[in-house]
Enzyme design. Structure first.
Site, PDB file in Angstrom:
ATOM      1  N   LYS A  23      43.376  -5.614  50.523  1.00  0.00           N
ATOM      2  CA  LYS A  23      44.083  -6.745  49.913  1.00  0.00           C
ATOM      3  C   LYS A  23      44.947  -7.466  50.952  1.00  0.00           C
ATOM      4  CE  LYS A  23      47.122  -5.844  46.468  1.00  0.00           C
ATOM      5  NZ  LYS A  23      48.416  -6.434  46.850  1.00  0.00           N
ATOM      6  N   SER A  24      45.706  -6.713  51.722  1.00  0.00           N
ATOM      7  CA  SER A  24      46.596  -7.341  52.714  1.00  0.00           C
ATOM      8  C   SER A  24      45.795  -8.134  53.745  1.00  0.00           C
ATOM      9  CB  SER A  24      47.414  -6.274  53.451  1.00  0.00           C
ATOM     10  OG  SER A  24      48.307  -5.657  52.570  1.00  0.00           O
ATOM     11  N   ARG A  28      45.583 -12.462  54.339  1.00  0.00           N
ATOM     12  CA  ARG A  28      45.845 -13.028  55.665  1.00  0.00           C
ATOM     13  C   ARG A  28      44.628 -13.775  56.192  1.00  0.00           C
ATOM     14  NH1 ARG A  28      49.165  -9.040  54.546  1.00  0.00           N
ATOM     15  NH2 ARG A  28      51.162  -8.775  55.614  1.00  0.00           N
ATOM     16  N   GLN A 168      55.724  -8.341  54.314  1.00  0.00           N
ATOM     17  CA  GLN A 168      55.672  -9.680  53.720  1.00  0.00           C
ATOM     18  C   GLN A 168      56.730 -10.573  54.356  1.00  0.00           C
ATOM     19  OE1 GLN A 168      55.940  -8.990  49.508  1.00  0.00           O
ATOM     20  NE2 GLN A 168      53.850  -8.206  49.391  1.00  0.00           N
ATOM     21  N   ASP A 312      52.564   1.788  49.125  1.00  0.00           N
ATOM     22  CA  ASP A 312      51.796   1.477  47.910  1.00  0.00           C
ATOM     23  C   ASP A 312      51.105   2.707  47.320  1.00  0.00           C
ATOM     24  OD1 ASP A 312      52.572  -1.152  48.101  1.00  0.00           O
ATOM     25  OD2 ASP A 312      50.742  -1.813  49.111  1.00  0.00           O
ATOM     26  N   LYS A 339      58.664  -3.564  43.478  1.00  0.00           N
ATOM     27  CA  LYS A 339      57.222  -3.853  43.564  1.00  0.00           C
ATOM     28  C   LYS A 339      56.791  -4.522  42.251  1.00  0.00           C
ATOM     29  CE  LYS A 339      56.729  -2.388  47.718  1.00  0.00           C
ATOM     30  NZ  LYS A 339      56.494  -3.356  48.781  1.00  0.00           N
ATOM     31  N   ARG A 343      58.668   0.887  40.364  1.00  0.00           N
ATOM     32  CA  ARG A 343      57.689   1.989  40.311  1.00  0.00           C
ATOM     33  C   ARG A 343      58.330   3.353  40.188  1.00  0.00           C
ATOM     34  NH1 ARG A 343      53.241  -0.684  44.459  1.00  0.00           N
ATOM     35  NH2 ARG A 343      52.206  -1.860  42.793  1.00  0.00           N
ATOM     36  N   ARG A 385      49.028  -0.518  40.084  1.00  0.00           N
ATOM     37  CA  ARG A 385      49.073   0.834  40.669  1.00  0.00           C
ATOM     38  C   ARG A 385      49.634   1.859  39.683  1.00  0.00           C
ATOM     39  NH1 ARG A 385      47.125  -0.617  45.585  1.00  0.00           N
ATOM     40  NH2 ARG A 385      48.123  -2.397  46.592  1.00  0.00           N
TER      41      ARG A 385
END
Ligand code: S3P
Length: 429
Positions: A23-24, A28, A168, A312, A339, A343, A385
Site C-alpha cells: 500500500k505504501s 507513492r 507520512q 501496522d 491510526k 488501535r 486491520r
C-alpha cells in the site's frame, strides 16, 4: 464484502499465497509519477480503496492514469493544477498527508477530506512544519483535524526535527521540499519506512541520507518503471496466524522485505516461530518469500526503534501474543492511538471481551498468555486491520464464532483477505 460477517473457520493454515501490492509503495508510485517530467509504468499496484483515493486525487490534479495489462501507466501533466472539487481521500491517511506536502506548492486552492475515520486523525503534525516552509494551510477544530484547506505558495527549504517517527510526515515534507527554494532536511527520532527516499532516488531526485536525517534538493522526479512488491503488512495476518496455530506452515511469496518494514519477522523469531526468508533479486524495493511454521511461542518485548518497523502489524501481534506463553509487552507505540482507529483501545477491548488478559497503557499494552479465546462481537470501527486481526483471533476460539459488525473496511488494503484465509484453512469457514 459489505456489512457484517460471522467467522467460524478452523486451522491449521497450510500453503503458499501472494498478497496484493504494498500500500505504501503504491501510493507513492502514483503520486511521484504524477509529479514527474515523463510518464511512468507501475507493475503490481495495489488495487484497493486507499490507493484508489490517491489515483483519483492525482487525476484531479491533471495526471492521466491508465490500466495497460499488468501495468498502470501514469502520464503526468506539465504542471499540477488546482483541483476543481474537494479531494476525498476516503480512509487513507497516507493520501491526505502526502498530498498536503504536494498541494502546498500547487497554485490555487485545494481542499482535502476523508471518511469519518480519517476526519478524526490529527493533521497538525504536517501543518505546523509545512507552515515553517511558508505553506498556507488550515484545518478544522483548531487546525487539528481534516478537512484541510491548502493555498499554494512559494516554499522555503527548511530543516525539520520530528518528534515522532512518521513516514507520512517525513514524506509530506520531502515532497514539499521538491518545490522549495533550497534543500529541505527531515530528521526523525527513529527510522520510519523509507519508501519515499528510495523511490525518489530511483526517479533521479538528489537525496542524501545521513543517519536519521534525509536531505532533498529541489527538482522534479523523472518517470520510470516501478515494481511494487507484495505488502508484508497484509501477509502479516496470515504469518501470525500460522505462527501460533499448531500444525500450520505457510509461505508468503514475493513480499516486500525493506528492513524498515520487517520488524514483524524479528518479532516472530524472538517469540520462537520458525521463519525462513528467501530473498529474491531486488527490483527497487527488496523482496522475497517468507515461510512461517508454527512452534510454541513465548512472550517478548517490543519497544523503541523496533516499533516503527512493525507499527501496522501490532494489532495482529496482539492477537498472537494471547497464544504465547508468558508476557508480551508493547511500549513506545502511542501512534497506535491515531491510526484508522485507536488501535490500542479497539484491539484491547475486542481481545479482552474474547477472554484475553490484556492491560492497556497510554503507549502500549501487556498481554499474558496463553489464553483460549471465546466467541465475541467486534466493532471494527472503519479499521481494516482491526477487522482482519479479529478474523485471525477467531482461529484461536476453538470452534467459537467471531462476529465482525462491518468488514467493508477490509477493501481498504486487502480485498481478497477472506478468500486467501479460507484457502489456507482448507476452504472451510
Ligand atoms: C504509512 C506510514 C505509517 C503507517 C501507514 C502508512 C505510509 O504511518 O502506519 O499505514 O505509507 O507512509 P506513519 O506516518 O505513522 O509512519
Amino acid at each position: 464484502m459489505k456489512g457484517s460477517m460471522i467467522c467460524r473457520r478452523r486451522g491449521p493454515l497450510q500453503g503458499a499465497f501472494e498478497v496484493p501490492g504494498d500500500k505504501s509503495v503504491s501510493h507513492r508510485a502514483l503520486l511521484f509519477s504524477a509529479l514527474a517530467t515523463s510518464p511512468s509504468k507501475v507493475r503490481g499496484l495495489l488495487a484497493a480503496e486507499d490507493v484508489g483515493a490517491t489515483r483519483r486525487a492525482v487525476e484531479a490534479l491533471g495526471a492521466v492514469v491508465r490500466d495497460e495489462g499488468a501495468f498502470v501507466v501514469v502520464e503526468p501533466p506539465e504542471r499540477l493544477s488546482e483541483p476543481q472539487d474537494v479531494v476525498d481521500c476516503g480512509n487513507s491517511g497516507t493520501s491526505l498527508r502526502l498530498l498536503c506536502g504536494v498541494l502546498a506548492a500547487v497554485p490555487g486552492l485545494s481542499v482535502l477530506t476523508g471518511d469519518a475515520s480519517l476526519r478524526r486523525r490529527p493533521v497538525r503534525r504536517v501543518l505546523d512544519p509545512l507552515r515553517r516552509m511558508g505553506a498556507v494551510l488550515h484545518a478544522r477544530d483548531g487546525d487539528r483535524l481534516p478537512p484541510v484547506v491548502v493555498r499554494g505558495a512559494p516554499l522555503r527549504g527548511t530543516r525539520h526535527v520530528l518528534e515522532v517517527a512518521s513516514a507520512q510526515v517525513k514524506s509530506a515534507l520531502l515532497l514539499a521540499g521538491l518545490f522549495a527554494d533550497g534543500p529541505t532536511t527531515v530528521e526523525e527520532p527513529h527510522l520510519s519506512r523509507d519508501h519515499t527516499e528510495r523511490m525518489l532516488r530511483g526517479m533521479g531526485v538528489s537525496l542524501a541520507v545521513d543517519g536519521l536525517a534525509v536531505t532533498v534538493t529541489p527538482g522534479r522526479p523523472r518517470g520510470g518503471t516501478v515494481e511494487v512488491p507484495g505488502d508484508i503488512s497484509s501477509a502479516a495476518f496470515l504469518l501470525c496466524a500460522a505462527a501460533a496455530l499448531p500444525g500450520s506452515r505457510v509461505t508468503a511469496r514475493n513480499v516486500g522485505l525493506n528492513p524498515s518494514r520487517t520488524g514483524l519477522l524479528d518479532v516472530l523469531q524472538a517469540m520462537g516461530a520458525r521463519v525462513r526468508i528467501e530473498p529474491r533479486a531486488d527490483e527497487g524495493e527488496p523482496r522475497g518469500d517468507v515461510t512461517v511454521e508454527a512452534a510454541p511461542l513465548s512472550g517478548t518485548v517490543i519497544e523503541g526503534a523496533l516499533v516503527p518497523r512493525l507499527i501496522d502489524e501490532l494489532p495482529v501481534v496482539m492477537v498472537m501474543a494471547t497464544q504465547a506463553r508468558g508476557r508480551t509487552v508493547i511500549r513506545d507505540a502511542r501512534e497506535l492511538r491515531v491510526k484508522e482507529s485507536d488501535r490500542l483501545a479497539s484491539m484491547g477491548e475486542a481481545l479482552a471481551a474474547a477472554g484475553a488478559k490484556v492491560e492497556l497503557f497510554e503507549d502500549g499494552c501487556a498481554i499474558d498468555g496463553p489464553t483460549p479465546l471465546g466467541p465475541v462481537a467486534v466493532r471494527t470501527r472503519l479499521d481494516h486491520r482491526v477487522a482482519m486481526s479479529m478474523a485471525v483471533a477467531q482461529l484461536f476460539a476453538d470452534g467459537g464464532e467471531v462476529h465482525l459488525d462491518d468488514v467493508a473496511c477490509v477493501a481498504t488494503s486487502f480485498p481478497s483477505f477472506f478468500d486467501v484465509l479460507d484457502r489456507l484453512c482448507g476452504g472451510g469457514r
